[in-house]
Write a protein that holds these residues in place. Structure first.
Motif, mmCIF file in Angstrom:
data_model
loop_
_atom_site.group_PDB
_atom_site.id
_atom_site.type_symbol
_atom_site.label_atom_id
_atom_site.label_comp_id
_atom_site.label_asym_id
_atom_site.label_seq_id
_atom_site.Cartn_x
_atom_site.Cartn_y
_atom_site.Cartn_z
ATOM 1 N N GLU A 89 0.805 -1.227 0.000
ATOM 2 C CA GLU A 89 0.000 0.000 0.000
ATOM 3 C C GLU A 89 0.836 1.274 0.000
ATOM 4 O O GLU A 89 0.304 2.382 -0.104
ATOM 5 C CB GLU A 89 -0.967 0.023 1.191
ATOM 6 N N ASP A 90 2.151 1.131 0.088
ATOM 7 C CA ASP A 90 3.041 2.282 -0.060
ATOM 8 C C ASP A 90 3.315 2.598 -1.524
ATOM 9 O O ASP A 90 3.981 3.595 -1.834
ATOM 10 C CB ASP A 90 4.370 2.046 0.661
ATOM 11 N N THR A 91 2.831 1.758 -2.420
ATOM 12 C CA THR A 91 3.025 1.996 -3.844
ATOM 13 C C THR A 91 2.370 3.306 -4.259
ATOM 14 O O THR A 91 1.179 3.524 -4.015
ATOM 15 C CB THR A 91 2.438 0.840 -4.673
ATOM 16 N N ALA A 92 3.149 4.184 -4.861
ATOM 17 C CA ALA A 92 2.666 5.516 -5.231
ATOM 18 C C ALA A 92 3.773 6.260 -5.964
ATOM 19 O O ALA A 92 4.925 5.805 -6.013
ATOM 20 C CB ALA A 92 2.251 6.310 -3.988
ATOM 21 N N VAL A 93 3.411 7.410 -6.496
ATOM 22 C CA VAL A 93 4.416 8.366 -6.962
ATOM 23 C C VAL A 93 4.733 9.278 -5.781
ATOM 24 O O VAL A 93 3.828 9.818 -5.144
ATOM 25 C CB VAL A 93 3.912 9.188 -8.157
ATOM 26 N N TYR A 94 6.006 9.420 -5.506
ATOM 27 C CA TYR A 94 6.466 10.209 -4.363
ATOM 28 C C TYR A 94 7.030 11.542 -4.856
ATOM 29 O O TYR A 94 7.830 11.578 -5.798
ATOM 30 C CB TYR A 94 7.515 9.431 -3.581
ATOM 31 N N TYR A 95 6.608 12.601 -4.185
ATOM 32 C CA TYR A 95 6.989 13.956 -4.564
ATOM 33 C C TYR A 95 7.662 14.671 -3.399
ATOM 34 O O TYR A 95 7.275 14.477 -2.240
ATOM 35 C CB TYR A 95 5.763 14.778 -4.955
ATOM 36 N N CYS A 96 8.610 15.511 -3.707
ATOM 37 C CA CYS A 96 9.121 16.431 -2.703
ATOM 38 C C CYS A 96 8.642 17.837 -3.046
ATOM 39 O O CYS A 96 8.302 18.136 -4.195
ATOM 40 C CB CYS A 96 10.641 16.386 -2.602
ATOM 41 N N ALA A 97 8.613 18.672 -2.034
ATOM 42 C CA ALA A 97 8.163 20.044 -2.194
ATOM 43 C C ALA A 97 8.993 20.954 -1.307
ATOM 44 O O ALA A 97 9.465 20.549 -0.244
ATOM 45 C CB ALA A 97 6.686 20.173 -1.841
ATOM 46 N N ALA A 98 9.155 22.183 -1.763
ATOM 47 C CA ALA A 98 9.890 23.196 -1.012
ATOM 48 C C ALA A 98 8.996 24.403 -0.787
ATOM 49 O O ALA A 98 8.206 24.781 -1.662
ATOM 50 C CB ALA A 98 11.144 23.614 -1.772
ATOM 51 N N ASP A 99 9.131 24.987 0.377
ATOM 52 C CA ASP A 99 8.344 26.184 0.684
ATOM 53 C C ASP A 99 9.112 27.005 1.700
ATOM 54 O O ASP A 99 10.143 26.580 2.237
ATOM 55 C CB ASP A 99 6.970 25.789 1.211
ATOM 56 N N GLN A 100 8.580 28.178 1.989
ATOM 57 C CA GLN A 100 9.171 28.997 3.031
ATOM 58 C C GLN A 100 9.078 28.263 4.356
ATOM 59 O O GLN A 100 8.325 27.311 4.511
ATOM 60 C CB GLN A 100 8.431 30.335 3.099
ATOM 61 N N GLU A 101 9.828 28.744 5.314
ATOM 62 C CA GLU A 101 9.968 28.062 6.595
ATOM 63 C C GLU A 101 8.638 27.638 7.217
ATOM 64 O O GLU A 101 8.493 26.541 7.727
ATOM 65 C CB GLU A 101 10.730 28.969 7.574
ATOM 66 N N LEU A 102 7.655 28.481 7.174
ATOM 67 C CA LEU A 102 6.367 28.188 7.801
ATOM 68 C C LEU A 102 5.284 27.838 6.780
ATOM 69 O O LEU A 102 4.108 27.779 7.128
ATOM 70 C CB LEU A 102 5.919 29.375 8.662
#
Length: 120
Positions: A89-102
């Motif tokens: 069930e962990d099968t998926a497309v995995y994404y990373c994201a960046a944002d400001q500190e908060l």
């Protein structure tokens, strides 16, 4: 221009481990919050966890606690997602994201995703 590039996905048997990497360019990485998300077929994208920039504070979704570990190497502008005891069930497309500190990543920057497939 901001770029996030994920790597490390692939096919793994249930119970196995993978480490995903996400390298960021075009931003002051050390100040950013970094998040990991995933999206399975037919499902909405879901939050896995995040790590803040200045404090290194981490939070995780319940399903990842104890199995998934987020870390970062500011010298390499890279964030990692160590995944252990993987399940089908962990099968998926995995994404990373960046944002400001908060930030909450909704208006952040996203990578193209990397496929993780866990076989039973």
């Amino acid at each position: 221009q901001v770029h996030l590039v994920e790597s490390g996905g692939g096919l793994v048997q249930a119970g196995g481990s993978l480490r995903l990497s996400c390298t960021v360019s075009g931003r002051t990485f050390s100040r950013d919050a970094m998040g990991w998300f995933r999206q399975a077929p037919g499902e909405e994208r879901e939050f896995i966890g995040s790590i803040r920039g200045s404090t290194g504070w981490k939070d995780y979704a319940d399903f990842g606690k104890g199995r998934f570990i987020i870390s970062r190497d500011n010298a390499k502008n890279t964030v990692y997602l160590q995944m252990n005891s993987l399940k089908p069930e962990d099968t998926a497309v995995y994404y990373c994201a960046a944002d400001q500190e908060l930030g909450n990543f909704k208006n952040g920057y996203w990578g193209q995703g990397t496929q993780v497939t866990v076989s039973s």
